[in-house]
Design a protein around this motif. Structure first.
Motif, PDB file in Angstrom:
ATOM      1  N   THR A 183       9.778  -0.818   7.037  1.00  0.00           N
ATOM      2  CA  THR A 183      10.478   0.432   7.301  1.00  0.00           C
ATOM      3  C   THR A 183       9.960   1.115   8.563  1.00  0.00           C
ATOM      4  O   THR A 183      10.690   1.827   9.240  1.00  0.00           O
ATOM      5  N   ASN A 184       8.699   0.900   8.930  1.00  0.00           N
ATOM      6  CA  ASN A 184       8.139   1.499  10.137  1.00  0.00           C
ATOM      7  C   ASN A 184       8.646   0.800  11.391  1.00  0.00           C
ATOM      8  O   ASN A 184       8.731   1.403  12.440  1.00  0.00           O
TER       9      ASN A 184
ATOM     10  N   SER B  77       4.287  -3.475  -1.597  1.00  0.00           N
ATOM     11  CA  SER B  77       4.481  -2.133  -1.055  1.00  0.00           C
ATOM     12  C   SER B  77       3.993  -2.051   0.386  1.00  0.00           C
ATOM     13  O   SER B  77       4.602  -1.358   1.205  1.00  0.00           O
ATOM     14  N   GLN B  78       2.923  -2.754   0.722  1.00  0.00           N
ATOM     15  CA  GLN B  78       2.441  -2.771   2.105  1.00  0.00           C
ATOM     16  C   GLN B  78       3.457  -3.445   3.019  1.00  0.00           C
ATOM     17  O   GLN B  78       3.708  -2.992   4.131  1.00  0.00           O
TER      18      GLN B  78
ATOM     19  N   ARG C 171       6.725  -3.691   2.515  1.00  0.00           N
ATOM     20  CA  ARG C 171       7.902  -2.815   2.638  1.00  0.00           C
ATOM     21  C   ARG C 171       7.608  -1.637   3.560  1.00  0.00           C
ATOM     22  O   ARG C 171       8.491  -1.202   4.305  1.00  0.00           O
ATOM     23  N   GLY C 172       6.400  -1.116   3.522  1.00  0.00           N
ATOM     24  CA  GLY C 172       6.020  -0.019   4.415  1.00  0.00           C
ATOM     25  C   GLY C 172       6.031  -0.455   5.871  1.00  0.00           C
ATOM     26  O   GLY C 172       6.442   0.300   6.753  1.00  0.00           O
ATOM     27  N   ARG C 173       5.583  -1.680   6.130  1.00  0.00           N
ATOM     28  CA  ARG C 173       5.603  -2.222   7.484  1.00  0.00           C
ATOM     29  C   ARG C 173       7.020  -2.429   7.965  1.00  0.00           C
ATOM     30  O   ARG C 173       7.347  -2.163   9.124  1.00  0.00           O
TER      31      ARG C 173
ATOM     32  N   TYR D 133       0.816  -4.237  -4.799  1.00  0.00           N
ATOM     33  CA  TYR D 133       0.216  -3.589  -3.634  1.00  0.00           C
ATOM     34  C   TYR D 133       0.667  -4.280  -2.351  1.00  0.00           C
ATOM     35  O   TYR D 133       1.058  -3.623  -1.383  1.00  0.00           O
TER      36      TYR D 133
END
Length: 81
Positions: free
Chosen positions: A78-79, A71-72, A74-76, A68
């Protein structure tokens, strides 16, 4: 009449089991001394069996938490690009 016969049989069986502890030994370590190797082995195996569900749950929870967090992160990443 049938009920009283069954009740008498059950009472007799219970009395025999209660009065003959050697026949109805429910404890695996009752006949062992505290210094016996089998006693320590049995205690250790019981402790491992008690701990294993908690260790499994902790391992699965830890792996889930790490995935988790990854993934958080990696999401940050890419944003912001």
């Amino acid at each position: 009449m049938l009920k009283s016969t069954k009740l008498k049989a059950l009472t007799m069986a219970s009395a025999i089991v209660a009065l003959a502890p050697r026949l109805a030994s429910a404890c695996a370590t009752c006949g062992l001394a505290d210094t016996d190797q089998a006693f320590h082995a049995y205690k250790t195996s019981v402790l491992f069996m008690l701990v294993s569900p908690y260790a499994s749950f902790a391992a699965i929870g830890g792996i889930t938490y790490l995935f988790y967090r990854r993934s958080q992160r990696r999401g940050r990443d890419t944003n912001t690009k």
